[in-house]
Scaffold this motif. Sequence first.
Motif, PDB file in Angstrom:
ATOM      1  N   ILE A  94      64.063 -34.308 -91.541  1.00  8.79           N
ATOM      2  CA  ILE A  94      64.536 -32.884 -92.126  1.00  8.79           C
ATOM      3  C   ILE A  94      65.768 -33.110 -93.106  1.00  8.79           C
ATOM      4  O   ILE A  94      65.888 -32.684 -93.955  1.00  8.79           O
ATOM      5  N   VAL A  95      66.659 -33.945 -92.340  1.00  8.98           N
ATOM      6  CA  VAL A  95      67.694 -34.188 -93.183  1.00  8.98           C
ATOM      7  C   VAL A  95      67.892 -36.088 -93.322  1.00  8.98           C
ATOM      8  O   VAL A  95      68.558 -36.586 -92.329  1.00  8.98           O
ATOM      9  N   PRO A  96      67.013 -36.673 -94.041  1.00  3.31           N
ATOM     10  CA  PRO A  96      66.492 -37.761 -94.106  1.00  3.31           C
ATOM     11  C   PRO A  96      67.498 -38.975 -94.073  1.00  3.31           C
ATOM     12  O   PRO A  96      67.710 -39.877 -93.331  1.00  3.31           O
ATOM     13  N   ASP A  97      69.012 -38.640 -94.511  1.00  9.84           N
ATOM     14  CA  ASP A  97      69.888 -39.816 -94.506  1.00  9.84           C
ATOM     15  C   ASP A  97      71.003 -39.480 -93.572  1.00  9.84           C
ATOM     16  O   ASP A  97      71.980 -40.166 -93.692  1.00  9.84           O
ATOM     17  N   ALA A  98      70.627 -38.605 -92.735  1.00 13.37           N
ATOM     18  CA  ALA A  98      71.820 -38.402 -91.823  1.00 13.37           C
ATOM     19  C   ALA A  98      71.847 -39.478 -90.694  1.00 13.37           C
ATOM     20  O   ALA A  98      70.797 -39.837 -90.330  1.00 13.37           O
ATOM     21  N   LYS A  99      73.093 -39.681 -90.444  1.00 16.81           N
ATOM     22  CA  LYS A  99      73.299 -40.802 -89.334  1.00 16.81           C
ATOM     23  C   LYS A  99      74.425 -40.400 -88.236  1.00 16.81           C
ATOM     24  O   LYS A  99      75.263 -39.719 -88.619  1.00 16.81           O
ATOM     25  N   MET A 100      74.104 -40.771 -87.001  1.00 15.19           N
ATOM     26  CA  MET A 100      75.084 -40.339 -86.101  1.00 15.19           C
ATOM     27  C   MET A 100      76.228 -41.077 -86.068  1.00 15.19           C
ATOM     28  O   MET A 100      77.441 -40.374 -85.423  1.00 15.19           O
ATOM     29  N   ASP A 101      76.630 -42.108 -86.923  1.00 11.76           N
ATOM     30  CA  ASP A 101      77.824 -42.663 -87.004  1.00 11.76           C
ATOM     31  C   ASP A 101      78.432 -42.699 -88.242  1.00 11.76           C
ATOM     32  O   ASP A 101      79.015 -43.878 -88.715  1.00 11.76           O
ATOM     33  N   GLY A 103      80.240 -40.913 -90.316  1.00 12.93           N
ATOM     34  CA  GLY A 103      81.515 -40.219 -90.547  1.00 12.93           C
ATOM     35  C   GLY A 103      81.344 -38.751 -91.399  1.00 12.93           C
ATOM     36  O   GLY A 103      82.303 -38.549 -91.787  1.00 12.93           O
ATOM     37  N   TYR A 104      80.161 -38.270 -91.588  1.00 12.20           N
ATOM     38  CA  TYR A 104      79.989 -37.412 -92.342  1.00 12.20           C
ATOM     39  C   TYR A 104      79.017 -36.178 -91.492  1.00 12.20           C
ATOM     40  O   TYR A 104      78.287 -36.492 -90.739  1.00 12.20           O
ATOM     41  N   LEU A 105      79.301 -34.959 -92.079  1.00  8.91           N
ATOM     42  CA  LEU A 105      78.314 -33.855 -91.527  1.00  8.91           C
ATOM     43  C   LEU A 105      77.306 -33.634 -92.617  1.00  8.91           C
ATOM     44  O   LEU A 105      77.803 -33.740 -93.915  1.00  8.91           O
ATOM     45  N   HIS A 106      76.174 -33.504 -92.247  1.00  5.39           N
ATOM     46  CA  HIS A 106      74.984 -33.409 -93.498  1.00  5.39           C
ATOM     47  C   HIS A 106      74.614 -31.789 -93.549  1.00  5.39           C
ATOM     48  O   HIS A 106      74.116 -31.418 -92.364  1.00  5.39           O
ATOM     49  N   VAL A 107      74.885 -31.052 -94.573  1.00  8.27           N
ATOM     50  CA  VAL A 107      74.611 -29.939 -94.734  1.00  8.27           C
ATOM     51  C   VAL A 107      73.323 -29.641 -95.504  1.00  8.27           C
ATOM     52  O   VAL A 107      73.246 -29.984 -96.498  1.00  8.27           O
ATOM     53  N   LEU A 108      72.368 -28.774 -94.756  1.00  2.00           N
ATOM     54  CA  LEU A 108      71.049 -28.395 -95.554  1.00  2.00           C
ATOM     55  C   LEU A 108      70.787 -27.159 -95.628  1.00  2.00           C
ATOM     56  O   LEU A 108      70.839 -26.409 -94.375  1.00  2.00           O
ATOM     57  N   VAL A 109      70.591 -26.407 -96.550  1.00  4.39           N
ATOM     58  CA  VAL A 109      70.546 -24.939 -96.702  1.00  4.39           C
ATOM     59  C   VAL A 109      69.058 -24.672 -97.343  1.00  4.39           C
ATOM     60  O   VAL A 109      68.797 -25.151 -98.502  1.00  4.39           O
ATOM     61  N   ILE A 110      68.339 -23.886 -96.776  1.00  2.00           N
ATOM     62  CA  ILE A 110      67.014 -23.405 -97.265  1.00  2.00           C
ATOM     63  C   ILE A 110      67.244 -22.118 -97.892  1.00  2.00           C
ATOM     64  O   ILE A 110      67.505 -21.081 -96.927  1.00  2.00           O
ATOM     65  N   LYS A 111      67.272 -21.924 -99.183  1.00  2.00           N
ATOM     66  CA  LYS A 111      67.822 -20.642 -99.896  1.00  2.00           C
ATOM     67  C   LYS A 111      66.573 -19.861 -99.805  1.00  2.00           C
ATOM     68  O   LYS A 111      65.438 -20.185 -99.674  1.00  2.00           O
ATOM     69  N   LYS A 112      66.843 -18.479 -99.753  1.00  2.92           N
ATOM     70  CA  LYS A 112      65.949 -17.311 -99.980  1.00  2.92           C
ATOM     71  C   LYS A 112      65.155 -17.568-101.048  1.00  2.92           C
ATOM     72  O   LYS A 112      65.616 -17.687-102.303  1.00  2.92           O
ATOM     73  N   SER A 113      63.835 -17.459-101.137  1.00  3.07           N
ATOM     74  CA  SER A 113      62.918 -17.369-102.273  1.00  3.07           C
ATOM     75  C   SER A 113      61.577 -16.657-102.057  1.00  3.07           C
ATOM     76  O   SER A 113      61.645 -15.916-100.943  1.00  3.07           O
ATOM     77  N   SER A 114      60.651 -16.709-102.927  1.00  2.00           N
ATOM     78  CA  SER A 114      59.456 -15.785-102.765  1.00  2.00           C
ATOM     79  C   SER A 114      58.702 -16.694-101.648  1.00  2.00           C
ATOM     80  O   SER A 114      58.985 -17.731-101.224  1.00  2.00           O
ATOM     81  N   PHE A 115      57.834 -15.636-101.215  1.00  2.00           N
ATOM     82  CA  PHE A 115      56.912 -16.191-100.116  1.00  2.00           C
ATOM     83  C   PHE A 115      56.117 -17.570-100.263  1.00  2.00           C
ATOM     84  O   PHE A 115      56.158 -18.421 -99.643  1.00  2.00           O
ATOM     85  N   LEU A 116      55.555 -17.781-101.532  1.00  3.61           N
ATOM     86  CA  LEU A 116      54.816 -18.699-101.958  1.00  3.61           C
ATOM     87  C   LEU A 116      55.736 -19.912-102.338  1.00  3.61           C
ATOM     88  O   LEU A 116      55.247 -21.065-101.928  1.00  3.61           O
ATOM     89  N   ASN A 117      56.872 -19.884-102.797  1.00  2.00           N
ATOM     90  CA  ASN A 117      57.677 -20.962-102.903  1.00  2.00           C
ATOM     91  C   ASN A 117      58.180 -21.471-101.529  1.00  2.00           C
ATOM     92  O   ASN A 117      58.376 -22.729-101.260  1.00  2.00           O
TER      93      ASN A 117
END
Length: 187
Positions: A94-101, A103-117
């Motif tokens: 889901i957050v492909p390059d996130a690693k537990m060590d 030193g960063y928080l990984h932020v992923l937002v799925i924006k509101k869009s049309s149903f098909l998108n």
Amino acid sequence: MECIPKKIDLGLAGDEYFHYVLAGGAINTISYTTNQYLKNMFGEKAYYLSAVPKLTKIFQGTHIKIESGELSNEQEALLYLITNSSVVGGREGIVPDAKMDDGYLHVLVIKKSSFLNTMQLLLDIKKGTHIEHPDVLYFKTKKVSITQFDANAAHIGIDGEMRKSSMENIEIVPQGLTIVVPSKKIA
């Protein structure tokens, strides 16, 4: 089996630590409202069954404001994740390059869009090609503030536990927790 200590990062949301994920947005509520009996019977499909009667509310999105050193953004979101892990909700990548060590928080937002998108985006997530999708916002940071303006639309979840807070100041605590792991990777 021989084990060794390993230091991993923690997130700090307000005064609460998390090691895995902070999640919010309209889609997030499905995980807390799906019937346990359905989960036991149908597994992952139970979440889809639970979502059908709530689609209108889900696709209204949740108005959020994101502020960090890297970005200031205000928008409607279906889901937002702040995580240290590439696996979220049992789904790898889901957050492909996130690693537990790292030193960063990984932020992923799925924006509101049309149903098909949005349906296309869900397919892209299954294929692992979603990060570059125009309805996805992704960045790494050491500190972020998320304000969720519609507290009735969704609550936040911290490591799988629902919270009623609609505003969180979140920061990374590098190497804040020591865990014990196998010294050799298990096949």
